[in-house]
Design an enzyme around this catalytic site. Sequence first.
Site, PDB file in Angstrom:
ATOM      1  N   ASP A  65       0.765  -1.122   0.070  1.00 47.12           N
ATOM      2  CA  ASP A  65      -0.150   0.138   0.136  1.00 47.12           C
ATOM      3  C   ASP A  65       0.936   1.229  -0.148  1.00 47.12           C
ATOM      4  OD1 ASP A  65      -1.794   2.092   0.588  1.00 47.12           O
ATOM      5  OD2 ASP A  65      -2.716   1.009   2.191  1.00 47.12           O
ATOM      6  N   VAL A  66       0.833   1.807  -0.914  1.00 46.39           N
ATOM      7  CA  VAL A  66       1.899   3.027  -1.109  1.00 46.39           C
ATOM      8  C   VAL A  66       1.652   4.101  -0.313  1.00 46.39           C
ATOM      9  CG1 VAL A  66       2.790   2.248  -3.601  1.00 46.39           C
ATOM     10  CG2 VAL A  66       0.812   4.137  -3.204  1.00 46.39           C
ATOM     11  N   ASN A  92       4.506   4.437 -10.477  1.00 46.03           N
ATOM     12  CA  ASN A  92       3.189   4.282 -11.346  1.00 46.03           C
ATOM     13  C   ASN A  92       1.931   4.184 -10.674  1.00 46.03           C
ATOM     14  OD1 ASN A  92       1.604   3.461 -13.797  1.00 46.03           O
ATOM     15  ND2 ASN A  92       1.453   1.778 -12.600  1.00 46.03           N
ATOM     16  N   TYR A 161      -7.170  14.647  -9.382  1.00 50.12           N
ATOM     17  CA  TYR A 161      -6.219  14.081 -10.299  1.00 50.12           C
ATOM     18  C   TYR A 161      -5.296  14.932 -10.909  1.00 50.12           C
ATOM     19  CZ  TYR A 161      -4.382  10.797 -13.866  1.00 50.12           C
ATOM     20  OH  TYR A 161      -3.516  10.294 -14.696  1.00 50.12           O
ATOM     21  N   LYS A 165      -1.297  15.531 -10.462  1.00 47.70           N
ATOM     22  CA  LYS A 165      -0.172  15.166 -11.360  1.00 47.70           C
ATOM     23  C   LYS A 165       0.477  16.713 -11.610  1.00 47.70           C
ATOM     24  CE  LYS A 165      -1.037  10.908 -12.304  1.00 47.70           C
ATOM     25  NZ  LYS A 165      -0.202   9.867 -11.834  1.00 47.70           N
TER      26      LYS A 165
END
Length: 256
Positions: A65-66, A92, A161, A165
């Site tokens: 779990d990042v 990623n 999102y 980014k």
Amino acid sequence: MNAERNTEQRGVAVVTGAGSGIGRAVAVELMRGGWAVALAGRRESPLQETGALVPGGDRLAVRTDVTEPESVAALFAATVERFGRVDLLFNNAGTFGPGGVPVEELPYDAWRHVVDTNLNGAFLCAQAAYRQMKEQTPQGGRIINNGSISAHAPRPHSAPYTATKHALTGLTKALSLDGRPYRIAVGQIDIGNAATDMTARMQTGVLQANGAVVAEPVMDVADVARTVRHMAELPLEANVQFATVLATTMPYVGRG
């Protein structure tokens, strides 16, 4: 996506979000090219499926779990224990979040989930990779962050999102600068409309800035994977700082 493994050892890679989509395609491309790959993701079964696509590939599946520092630390500890070092991180793992929700209706928990995954998760993995690459012998390695076309041009109703980014681009620049003394090269790939399960809706119709719903062209995710591998296999004296790979006729340049 079945592929034969190249017997020439290239290095050791960590790929997050390796159980599907772009992460799976990149992991397969790297294994096919002779890389040893630590496959990281939230569920072990898809990771095992990814590994099985390259018979004989040197891989390790690590449930990760990042968003959890302890989980990320365990991923890199397991990778070093198995392979001895880390030469590449493909950062990623990510999520779109709830699509099509106007910002005034967006639940805070949904915002936090996207930020925790796309930005905090990328930072935690990069930090762990950086620590390992700085101390290992030979010193150094490469980090490739998965950005997005949204780092340049957002879609409607995509605030979480798009914000993450954009932030990832800043993280890429800062890490690239800080890594110079330690032979750590950091770059970013911004991807537009690669054909995966996450982008299937684009072929049926997505909301445009003018309010129309239009089907958009997509490209083969394997083309993205080959680009990442090219970036990964450059000598550390060379770096692709930013690469943009997109479906040629997607609405991005000009008015589409």
